[in-house]
Design a protein around this motif. Sequence first.
Motif, mmCIF file in Angstrom:
data_model
loop_
_atom_site.group_PDB
_atom_site.id
_atom_site.type_symbol
_atom_site.label_atom_id
_atom_site.label_comp_id
_atom_site.label_asym_id
_atom_site.label_seq_id
_atom_site.Cartn_x
_atom_site.Cartn_y
_atom_site.Cartn_z
ATOM 1 N N SER A 65 25.294 -55.696 -29.151
ATOM 2 C CA SER A 65 25.284 -54.469 -29.953
ATOM 3 C C SER A 65 26.681 -54.032 -30.366
ATOM 4 C CB SER A 65 24.630 -53.330 -29.172
ATOM 5 O OG SER A 65 23.353 -53.674 -28.721
ATOM 6 N N ASP A 66 27.614 -54.054 -29.432
ATOM 7 C CA ASP A 66 28.956 -53.563 -29.718
ATOM 8 C C ASP A 66 29.846 -54.614 -30.372
ATOM 9 O OD1 ASP A 66 28.328 -51.041 -28.718
ATOM 10 O OD2 ASP A 66 28.806 -51.651 -26.682
ATOM 11 N N ALA A 67 29.314 -55.796 -30.621
ATOM 12 C CA ALA A 67 30.066 -56.857 -31.288
ATOM 13 C C ALA A 67 29.635 -57.019 -32.738
ATOM 14 C CB ALA A 67 29.874 -58.176 -30.542
ATOM 15 N N ARG A 68 28.704 -56.208 -33.193
ATOM 16 C CA ARG A 68 28.162 -56.329 -34.541
ATOM 17 C C ARG A 68 28.260 -54.998 -35.287
ATOM 18 N NH1 ARG A 68 28.233 -60.684 -32.505
ATOM 19 N NH2 ARG A 68 26.605 -62.263 -32.398
ATOM 20 N N ALA A 69 28.231 -55.085 -36.603
ATOM 21 C CA ALA A 69 28.182 -53.906 -37.466
ATOM 22 C C ALA A 69 27.009 -54.099 -38.421
ATOM 23 C CB ALA A 69 29.478 -53.747 -38.247
ATOM 24 N N VAL A 70 26.362 -53.006 -38.769
ATOM 25 C CA VAL A 70 25.190 -53.043 -39.644
ATOM 26 C C VAL A 70 25.467 -52.195 -40.883
ATOM 27 C CG1 VAL A 70 22.717 -52.579 -39.810
ATOM 28 C CG2 VAL A 70 23.708 -53.241 -37.615
ATOM 29 N N PHE A 71 25.088 -52.734 -42.038
ATOM 30 C CA PHE A 71 25.289 -52.055 -43.312
ATOM 31 C C PHE A 71 23.981 -52.016 -44.083
ATOM 32 C CE2 PHE A 71 29.167 -54.097 -42.048
ATOM 33 C CZ PHE A 71 30.135 -53.134 -42.263
ATOM 34 N N THR A 72 23.820 -51.000 -44.925
ATOM 35 C CA THR A 72 22.692 -50.962 -45.858
ATOM 36 C C THR A 72 23.244 -50.982 -47.280
ATOM 37 O OG1 THR A 72 22.622 -48.542 -45.804
ATOM 38 C CG2 THR A 72 21.140 -49.718 -44.301
ATOM 39 N N ILE A 73 22.505 -51.635 -48.137
ATOM 40 C CA ILE A 73 22.812 -51.695 -49.563
ATOM 41 C C ILE A 73 21.547 -51.216 -50.256
ATOM 42 C CG2 ILE A 73 23.524 -53.149 -51.499
ATOM 43 C CD1 ILE A 73 23.950 -54.642 -48.150
ATOM 44 N N GLY A 74 21.616 -50.104 -50.966
ATOM 45 C CA GLY A 74 20.408 -49.525 -51.529
ATOM 46 C C GLY A 74 20.523 -49.177 -53.002
ATOM 47 N N GLY A 75 19.375 -49.071 -53.625
ATOM 48 C CA GLY A 75 19.295 -48.703 -55.033
ATOM 49 C C GLY A 75 18.576 -49.776 -55.825
ATOM 50 N N ALA A 76 18.216 -49.427 -57.036
ATOM 51 C CA ALA A 76 17.446 -50.340 -57.886
ATOM 52 C C ALA A 76 18.179 -51.653 -58.145
ATOM 53 C CB ALA A 76 17.106 -49.652 -59.216
ATOM 54 N N ARG A 77 19.493 -51.650 -58.045
ATOM 55 C CA ARG A 77 20.270 -52.858 -58.324
ATOM 56 C C ARG A 77 21.025 -53.353 -57.091
ATOM 57 N NH1 ARG A 77 23.433 -51.104 -63.328
ATOM 58 N NH2 ARG A 77 24.071 -53.275 -63.351
ATOM 59 N N ALA A 78 20.518 -53.047 -55.918
ATOM 60 C CA ALA A 78 21.173 -53.428 -54.663
ATOM 61 C C ALA A 78 21.379 -54.937 -54.553
ATOM 62 C CB ALA A 78 20.350 -52.922 -53.477
ATOM 63 N N GLU A 79 20.423 -55.705 -55.027
ATOM 64 C CA GLU A 79 20.551 -57.161 -54.893
ATOM 65 C C GLU A 79 21.766 -57.701 -55.641
ATOM 66 O OE1 GLU A 79 17.540 -58.880 -58.318
ATOM 67 O OE2 GLU A 79 16.802 -58.699 -56.279
ATOM 68 N N GLU A 80 22.217 -57.010 -56.672
ATOM 69 C CA GLU A 80 23.385 -57.470 -57.418
ATOM 70 C C GLU A 80 24.645 -57.471 -56.550
ATOM 71 O OE1 GLU A 80 23.999 -55.849 -61.364
ATOM 72 O OE2 GLU A 80 21.839 -55.509 -61.554
ATOM 73 N N VAL A 81 24.738 -56.529 -55.630
ATOM 74 C CA VAL A 81 25.890 -56.486 -54.730
ATOM 75 C C VAL A 81 25.934 -57.767 -53.904
ATOM 76 C CG1 VAL A 81 26.945 -55.256 -52.782
ATOM 77 C CG2 VAL A 81 25.883 -53.956 -54.657
ATOM 78 N N LEU A 82 24.802 -58.146 -53.339
ATOM 79 C CA LEU A 82 24.749 -59.361 -52.534
ATOM 80 C C LEU A 82 24.935 -60.612 -53.374
ATOM 81 C CD1 LEU A 82 21.874 -58.322 -50.138
ATOM 82 C CD2 LEU A 82 24.304 -58.510 -49.591
#
Length: 186
Positions: free
Chosen positions: A104-121
């Motif tokens: 748990s303390d060795a990882r970070a979690v992020f969210t990417i949201g919105g209608a065009r979130a997949e473009e970020v990835l």
Amino acid sequence: MSKAVSALGGVSHKGFATVAEAGLRGMITVRGDLASAAMKKAVKAATGTAVPAQRRIEIAGDRAAAWMSPDELLILVPYEAAQATVAALEQALAGSHHLVADVSDARAVFTIGGARAEEVLMKLCPVDVATLAPGEIRRTRAAQVAAAFWKSGEEEFTLVSFRSVAGYVMGLLETASRAGSELFLA
């Protein structure tokens, strides 16, 4: 005892997609024979899900089991439940060849949201994000660092990376989501 804090304190950025550090999350690496009855029973007890198939994540409320390799799962639980879940998994898998580690303390979690979130990835990961099926998890790279991500909502993705590179990953996500840097897909 010190208070646990997330890597970046919940920082977020809104561009053509919203990116944010998601805060603390309990994460446990489990290695062993994923087809064994003991493993199936242990995962079900810990998450309420079955052992996921290859490149799949099984989610039940705030708990999940994600396939990471032929002998490895990532168990996701509320942060405060991680230690008890480790103990329960150790007990359930006693007598079988296994490894259970609280990461748990060795990882970070992020969210990417919105209608065009997949473009970020799409800008950061060598993955055909547009064809990512519901319940599919991908282990890949986000620019120069290891990451895993899955579609966690209708217009949302969750990405996990090492905590040591959390600032770098947030910078990548922020830059990739800036207005004016959109992909133009026809």
